[in-house]
Design a protein around this motif. Structure first.
Motif, PDB file in Angstrom:
ATOM      1  N   VAL A  37      54.479  49.070  51.276  1.00  0.00           N
ATOM      2  CA  VAL A  37      55.796  48.759  50.711  1.00  0.00           C
ATOM      3  C   VAL A  37      55.756  47.308  50.269  1.00  0.00           C
ATOM      4  N   ASP A  38      56.137  47.062  49.022  1.00  0.00           N
ATOM      5  CA  ASP A  38      55.885  45.762  48.405  1.00  0.00           C
ATOM      6  C   ASP A  38      57.172  45.127  47.887  1.00  0.00           C
ATOM      7  N   ASN A  39      57.763  44.242  48.688  1.00  0.00           N
ATOM      8  CA  ASN A  39      58.894  43.412  48.268  1.00  0.00           C
ATOM      9  C   ASN A  39      60.055  44.237  47.708  1.00  0.00           C
ATOM     10  N   VAL A  40      60.548  45.156  48.516  1.00  0.00           N
ATOM     11  CA  VAL A  40      61.605  46.068  48.077  1.00  0.00           C
ATOM     12  C   VAL A  40      62.980  45.499  48.408  1.00  0.00           C
ATOM     13  N   THR A  72      56.511  55.578  54.178  1.00  0.00           N
ATOM     14  CA  THR A  72      56.546  54.340  54.956  1.00  0.00           C
ATOM     15  C   THR A  72      57.906  53.678  54.849  1.00  0.00           C
ATOM     16  N   LEU A  73      58.468  53.670  53.656  1.00  0.00           N
ATOM     17  CA  LEU A  73      59.773  53.040  53.454  1.00  0.00           C
ATOM     18  C   LEU A  73      60.847  53.687  54.326  1.00  0.00           C
ATOM     19  N   ILE A  74      60.876  55.010  54.358  1.00  0.00           N
ATOM     20  CA  ILE A  74      61.929  55.669  55.132  1.00  0.00           C
ATOM     21  C   ILE A  74      61.718  55.471  56.633  1.00  0.00           C
ATOM     22  N   LEU A  80      61.617  43.536  51.456  1.00  0.00           N
ATOM     23  CA  LEU A  80      60.954  44.300  52.512  1.00  0.00           C
ATOM     24  C   LEU A  80      59.521  44.651  52.115  1.00  0.00           C
ATOM     25  N   SER A  81      58.584  44.329  53.000  1.00  0.00           N
ATOM     26  CA  SER A  81      57.183  44.659  52.774  1.00  0.00           C
ATOM     27  C   SER A  81      56.565  45.177  54.063  1.00  0.00           C
TER      28      SER A  81
END
Length: 341
Positions: free
Chosen positions: A21-24, A46-48, A7-8
């Protein structure tokens, strides 16, 4: 319950690109309280927001309760969002509505019949301890009460997941504890999966089962809270643990205490779980014939148990000291001989 894959999220301007968010890759289990911690700008907010599509990913997958969220639009997305409640840092209440009306609002949008709405709102007000404030407006509430309204509103549609975006950072310590206790109660009563972001390690320590540490958009460390507290691997994680004053005392702080006790090795003992609460030192003295000079140490509690570090000086003959070290290790206490003084 929640699965993030590669996820990015990249924000593009006319002059620049910002990778928030970088390649989670991340999996969150059903029914657990999962914490995401990081400094400002780490990408945790941002992730949430990617979990309920308040932000859409640039690439990658967001799967919540079996649904791939980024493929949904319109009515299917609105229906999927009903399974995801969200609590905000600054409450985001409707100031012209009472407590009752704020909690009722998402049910009105979902076209729930009035009688059913009233029953549900009354249940939620009872749950969060606000039954007597049903007709109060947000301006008449304390910060903790406002957040309780926010939590009740987030639970209105009986979601499977509750997202908490810095839900306690605007509150004083006592109120923070009461809100965290409420979240634990909700988790235990309903088996609700809770994802919370914070910059406070205390919040993670108090209620989370597992934690992920974010830095520069990446998850740099994750695991059970006990393991992360006990043996943080990344520098940023060590900094968070240190800020909580839960850091292990270093040898440099211990040695000056030995002026009056010049003989015997310094041993660092590390306890975990139930062992942190057992009278190990008492048994050690009785069974091994050594004297124990306790220099420094601390035992702290997390959601799933206790952990602690203790610096001691063992005094006695060589065979007794060796016997003592063996005894400690047999009783699941890590014993590291740091130095002979």
């Amino acid at each position: 319950m929640i699965h993030l894959q590669q996820l990015s999220k990249i924000f593009r301007t006319k002059k620049d690109e910002i990778t928030a968010v970088d390649n989670v890759d991340l999996s969150i289990r059903e029914g657990e309280i999962f914490g995401i911690i990081g400094y400002s700008g780490a990408g945790k907010s941002t992730l949430i927001r990617l979990l309920n599509m308040l932000e859409r990913p640039t690439i990658g997958e967001v799967i919540v309760a079996g649904k791939e969220m980024s493929t949904l639009r319109g009515k299917p997305l609105r229906e999927a969002r009903q399974n995801i409640g969200m609590v905000f840092q600054h409450f985001n209440l409707l100031w012209s509505r009472t407590v009752f009306e704020n909690i009722s609002f998402p049910l009105e949008i979902a076209r729930v019949p009035k009688a059913e709405r009233t029953k549900r709102v009354n249940e939620l007000m009872e749950l969060v301890g606000l039954s007597e404030r049903a007709n109060a407006y947000p301006s008449e509430l304390s910060g903790g009460q406002k957040q309780r309204v926010g939590i009740a509103r987030a639970l209105a549609n009986d979601p499977k997941v509750l997202l908490c975006d810095e839900a306690t950072s605007a509150l004083d310590p006592k109120t923070t504890d009461s809100i965290l206790d409420l979240l634990v109660d909700i988790n235990q009563k309903f088996g609700l999966t809770i994802v919370l972001i914070t910059h406070e390690m205390y919040v993670i320590r108090k209620i989370c089962h597992r934690v992920a540490v974010m830095e520069d958009g990446k998850i740099v460390e994750q695991g059970d809270v006990l393991d992360v507290f006990r043996q943080p691997k990344k520098q940023i994680t060590k900094e968070f643990v240190k800020q909580m004053a839960e850091q292990e005392e270093t040898l440099d702080t211990v040695v000056p205490l030995l002026k009056d006790h010049p003989s015997g090795p310094i041993v660092k003992l590390m306890f975990l779980g139930e062992g942190a609460e057992e009278p190990v030192i008492t048994h050690l003295i009785r069974q091994c014939g050594v004297s124990v000079n306790i220099l420094q140490g601390k035992i702290s509690r997390t959601k799933d148990g206790s952990y602690g570090t203790l610096f001691v000086q063992l005094q006695g003959n060589t065979s007794h000291i060796e016997q003592a070290l063996a005894f400690l290790r047999e009783n699941n206490v890590e014993a590291e001989v740091l130095t002979d003084v």
